[in-house]
Design a protein around this motif. Sequence first.
Motif, PDB file in Angstrom:
ATOM      1  N   SER A  16      -4.777  -2.286  -4.426  1.00  0.00           N
ATOM      2  CA  SER A  16      -3.598  -1.963  -5.231  1.00  0.00           C
ATOM      3  C   SER A  16      -3.753  -0.590  -5.881  1.00  0.00           C
ATOM      4  O   SER A  16      -2.803   0.209  -5.935  1.00  0.00           O
ATOM      5  CB  SER A  16      -3.369  -3.027  -6.304  1.00  0.00           C
ATOM      6  N   ASN A  19      -3.195   1.996  -3.414  1.00  0.00           N
ATOM      7  CA  ASN A  19      -1.765   2.096  -3.133  1.00  0.00           C
ATOM      8  C   ASN A  19      -1.053   2.994  -4.142  1.00  0.00           C
ATOM      9  O   ASN A  19      -0.009   3.577  -3.837  1.00  0.00           O
ATOM     10  CB  ASN A  19      -1.131   0.704  -3.164  1.00  0.00           C
ATOM     11  N   LEU A  20      -1.614   3.088  -5.349  1.00  0.00           N
ATOM     12  CA  LEU A  20      -0.986   3.880  -6.404  1.00  0.00           C
ATOM     13  C   LEU A  20      -1.537   5.304  -6.483  1.00  0.00           C
ATOM     14  O   LEU A  20      -1.027   6.126  -7.243  1.00  0.00           O
ATOM     15  CB  LEU A  20      -1.168   3.179  -7.763  1.00  0.00           C
ATOM     16  N   PHE A  65       3.624  -0.712  -2.692  1.00  0.00           N
ATOM     17  CA  PHE A  65       2.835  -1.545  -3.604  1.00  0.00           C
ATOM     18  C   PHE A  65       3.434  -2.949  -3.689  1.00  0.00           C
ATOM     19  O   PHE A  65       2.730  -3.962  -3.594  1.00  0.00           O
ATOM     20  CB  PHE A  65       2.800  -0.885  -4.987  1.00  0.00           C
ATOM     21  N   GLN A  68       2.862  -4.900  -0.482  1.00  0.00           N
ATOM     22  CA  GLN A  68       1.503  -5.429  -0.377  1.00  0.00           C
ATOM     23  C   GLN A  68       1.368  -6.742  -1.154  1.00  0.00           C
ATOM     24  O   GLN A  68       0.817  -7.723  -0.656  1.00  0.00           O
ATOM     25  CB  GLN A  68       0.509  -4.401  -0.914  1.00  0.00           C
ATOM     26  N   TRP A  69       1.878  -6.758  -2.367  1.00  0.00           N
ATOM     27  CA  TRP A  69       1.795  -7.977  -3.178  1.00  0.00           C
ATOM     28  C   TRP A  69       2.645  -9.103  -2.590  1.00  0.00           C
ATOM     29  O   TRP A  69       2.270 -10.277  -2.666  1.00  0.00           O
ATOM     30  CB  TRP A  69       2.228  -7.669  -4.608  1.00  0.00           C
ATOM     31  N   PRO A  97      -2.037   0.232   1.911  1.00  0.00           N
ATOM     32  CA  PRO A  97      -2.573   1.401   1.198  1.00  0.00           C
ATOM     33  C   PRO A  97      -3.045   2.500   2.143  1.00  0.00           C
ATOM     34  O   PRO A  97      -2.859   3.684   1.851  1.00  0.00           O
ATOM     35  CB  PRO A  97      -3.747   0.814   0.410  1.00  0.00           C
ATOM     36  N   ASN A 100      -0.014   4.251   3.361  1.00  0.00           N
ATOM     37  CA  ASN A 100       0.553   4.959   2.213  1.00  0.00           C
ATOM     38  C   ASN A 100      -0.192   6.274   1.944  1.00  0.00           C
ATOM     39  O   ASN A 100       0.422   7.336   1.793  1.00  0.00           O
ATOM     40  CB  ASN A 100       0.484   4.047   0.983  1.00  0.00           C
TER      41      ASN A 100
END
Length: 220
Positions: A16, A19-20, A65, A68-69, A97, A100
């Motif tokens: 995560s 991903n950010l 994001f 993914q969740w 990710p 991304n």
Amino acid sequence: MREYFKKYKGSLIITSLLNLLPIGAGLILWEDLPEKMPMHWGINGEVDNWGSKAVAVFVMPLILFAAQWLCFFASGLDPKRRNLNPKVLSIVLGIIPGINLAIHAGLYLYALGYEVDMVPIVCALMGVLFILIGNYLPKCKQSYTMGIKLPWTLHDEENWNATHRLGGKLWVCGGVLTIVCGFLPPVAAFIVLMVVVAVMVAVPTIYSYRLYKKKNQDAE
């Protein structure tokens, strides 16, 4: 679901954060990035859609994001989640990710004025993804969220295993061909890629159905 979350909490948190990362990179580069950013490349390899800097830096990573969740919770709600291979799920959590980061790296470089050919990048990403999936397909056990989910595979373990062995080989070969597509002219690469994907999807489906029909005929 709580136990499922605890089991994969570490992988979920790490992926995560990855991903950010494009958001953090975008904030660092904010002053240097143009107000109009490339959003999409056409089959000719040229940008055919533009958007605002805010959309590129914030909205796109947040959408991925959320995706993914969503994948994680969908697998957690799978009635057959105990059959899920931990390595396969870790790959699934890392796929979005990875895509991304690679796409945003190309996007930021292009926006900053560097010559970036997105066709080889996209083909390489997709090819590696197909190879990884193909490598683990034969190791997948029956589930409703991962694998080749057909009526015949979900209700017959023998059919599932045979279909996934064939599918694994096809996806690995398809991944290699997809990487090679990156060296072709953009339009040719697109056409070949579409054919490769069609074969990867259609052949296991037809094979699985033929196994199902043969087993029913033998039973009669």
